[in-house]
Design a protein around this motif. Structure first.
Motif, PDB file in Angstrom:
ATOM      1  N   ILE A 177      -3.810   0.163  -7.415  1.00  0.00           N
ATOM      2  CA  ILE A 177      -4.460  -1.114  -7.093  1.00  0.00           C
ATOM      3  C   ILE A 177      -5.429  -1.517  -8.191  1.00  0.00           C
ATOM      4  CG2 ILE A 177      -5.987  -2.297  -5.471  1.00  0.00           C
ATOM      5  CD1 ILE A 177      -4.791  -0.487  -3.268  1.00  0.00           C
ATOM      6  N   LEU A 178      -6.231  -0.582  -8.642  1.00  0.00           N
ATOM      7  CA  LEU A 178      -7.226  -0.880  -9.675  1.00  0.00           C
ATOM      8  C   LEU A 178      -6.551  -1.197 -11.010  1.00  0.00           C
ATOM      9  CD1 LEU A 178     -10.312  -1.000  -9.663  1.00  0.00           C
ATOM     10  CD2 LEU A 178     -10.342   1.348 -10.525  1.00  0.00           C
ATOM     11  N   PHE A 232     -14.366  -4.217  -2.883  1.00  0.00           N
ATOM     12  CA  PHE A 232     -13.836  -5.562  -2.720  1.00  0.00           C
ATOM     13  C   PHE A 232     -12.479  -5.689  -3.419  1.00  0.00           C
ATOM     14  CE2 PHE A 232     -17.645  -8.399  -1.521  1.00  0.00           C
ATOM     15  CZ  PHE A 232     -18.280  -7.342  -0.877  1.00  0.00           C
ATOM     16  N   ILE A 233     -12.296  -4.926  -4.490  1.00  0.00           N
ATOM     17  CA  ILE A 233     -11.014  -4.904  -5.200  1.00  0.00           C
ATOM     18  C   ILE A 233     -10.002  -4.058  -4.436  1.00  0.00           C
ATOM     19  CG2 ILE A 233      -9.832  -4.255  -7.328  1.00  0.00           C
ATOM     20  CD1 ILE A 233     -12.553  -4.505  -8.759  1.00  0.00           C
ATOM     21  N   LEU A 234     -10.438  -2.870  -4.026  1.00  0.00           N
ATOM     22  CA  LEU A 234      -9.512  -1.891  -3.464  1.00  0.00           C
ATOM     23  C   LEU A 234      -9.068  -2.230  -2.037  1.00  0.00           C
ATOM     24  CD1 LEU A 234     -11.263   1.348  -4.764  1.00  0.00           C
ATOM     25  CD2 LEU A 234      -9.138   0.352  -5.610  1.00  0.00           C
ATOM     26  N   GLU A 235      -9.929  -2.905  -1.273  1.00  0.00           N
ATOM     27  CA  GLU A 235      -9.617  -3.143   0.135  1.00  0.00           C
ATOM     28  C   GLU A 235      -8.935  -4.484   0.386  1.00  0.00           C
ATOM     29  OE1 GLU A 235     -12.935  -2.530   2.689  1.00  0.00           O
ATOM     30  OE2 GLU A 235     -13.436  -0.570   1.851  1.00  0.00           O
ATOM     31  N   GLU A 252     -10.214   5.489   3.867  1.00  0.00           N
ATOM     32  CA  GLU A 252      -9.404   5.304   5.074  1.00  0.00           C
ATOM     33  C   GLU A 252      -8.543   4.048   4.964  1.00  0.00           C
ATOM     34  OE1 GLU A 252      -9.987   4.800   9.914  1.00  0.00           O
ATOM     35  OE2 GLU A 252     -11.673   5.388   8.649  1.00  0.00           O
ATOM     36  N   THR A 253      -9.127   2.989   4.423  1.00  0.00           N
ATOM     37  CA  THR A 253      -8.383   1.743   4.263  1.00  0.00           C
ATOM     38  C   THR A 253      -7.203   1.916   3.310  1.00  0.00           C
ATOM     39  OG1 THR A 253     -10.404   0.467   4.642  1.00  0.00           O
ATOM     40  CG2 THR A 253      -8.569  -0.686   3.594  1.00  0.00           C
TER      41      THR A 253
END
Length: 274
Positions: free
Chosen positions: A119-120, A68-71, A108-109
């Motif tokens: 991102i994290l 949910f964080i990464l995508e 893949e996303t």
């Protein structure tokens, strides 16, 4: 992340599956929580074995997870909505961000994202007041060096590698180091702070492994003196969704494994890994 000195982010990693990485991270995280430390465990492996050890449904489409964080590109979730408090009854200092099999789609996303390896890190920076409340944040990573792991390793203070009593497994750890060295930013530290030997037995293979480690430039410096013995007790504990110290059984195998885990944690603290 701007953290207090007491907040340490640890990533448990390996290139080779089946070496007991999740078992060790699960037991070490639970033991730290049991001794008064505030611990957040985060399952970053799409196999979701850590989440399964806590007895949560790893096929759920609704469970909030690290993906949910990464995508999410525009409105990332609040950390309070991701965390499962006290996933094991009696361990009040332990929290969990679980995972599900659906996170296999995350790699893949991420491949199409810019600044995808950070991102994290950016998420933790934006929510530092929440995460700094923990003494330890422990990631259980998937075997490999993919984009999800790169996010975790970029964020982490320290990376711990796990090997079983096999020279090929140790060589896999060596390959992991070389691959991570290629992926990380040139000016960033390697962060490999320890190699834990797991499932050790008194065999010639174990002796060959120790000899190999003693000649390796990095491993001879970071391999912990304390190793974890082979015992089926870890599987018994996992099947009951509890760490080994909460397993209501006795025996020489359980006793020796408990002592080894305690000694390993003490050695980690002495070396300031924890």
């Amino acid at each position: 992340m701007k953290k207090t000195e007491d907040t340490k982010i640890i990533a448990f990693a390996t290139l080779k599956g089946g070496v007991g990485k999740t078992t060790l991270s699960f037991n070490i995280g639970c033991m730290l929580a049991n001794t008064g430390h505030r611990v957040l465990m985060i399952d970053a492996d799409p196999q979701s074995n850590l989440t399964s050890d806590f007895n949560y449904d790893i096929y759920s489409k609704d469970m909030p997870t690290i993906r949910f964080i990464l995508e999410e590109q525009f409105e990332q979730p609040k950390p309070e909505g991701l965390v499962i408090n006290e996933p094991i009854e009696g361990l009040k200092n332990l929290d969990l961000i679980g995972n599900t099999m659906w996170s296999y789609l995350t790699e893949e996303t991420l491949s199409a994202r810019s600044y995808r390896e950070k991102i994290l890190l950016n998420y933790f920076n934006e929510n530092e007041n929440f995460f700094r409340e923990y003494d330890y944040i422990i990631f259980d990573c998937n075997p490999g060096i993919g984009l999800v792991n790169q996010n975790v390793f970029t964020l982490a203070d320290k990376i711990l590698l796990i090997s079983d009593p096999d020279v090929n497994s140790a060589r896999g750890s060596d390959l992991f180091i070389k691959m991570w060295n290629l992926k990380k930013e040139p000016t960033s530290p390697l962060k490999i702070e320890g190699l834990i030997m797991n499932n050790m037995e008194k065999t010639n293979i174990s002796n060959d492994l120790k000899e190999y480690l003693s000649t390796h430039e990095l491993f001879k410096l970071v391999t912990f003196e304390t190793s974890i013995p082979h015992t089926t007790s870890f599987k018994d504990a996992a099947s009951n969704n509890v760490p080994l110290f909460m397993l209501k059984k006795s025996g020489s195998g359980i006793a020796s494994a408990k002592v080894a885990l305690s000694n390993l944690i003490e050695e980690m603290k002495e070396r300031e890994v924890l």
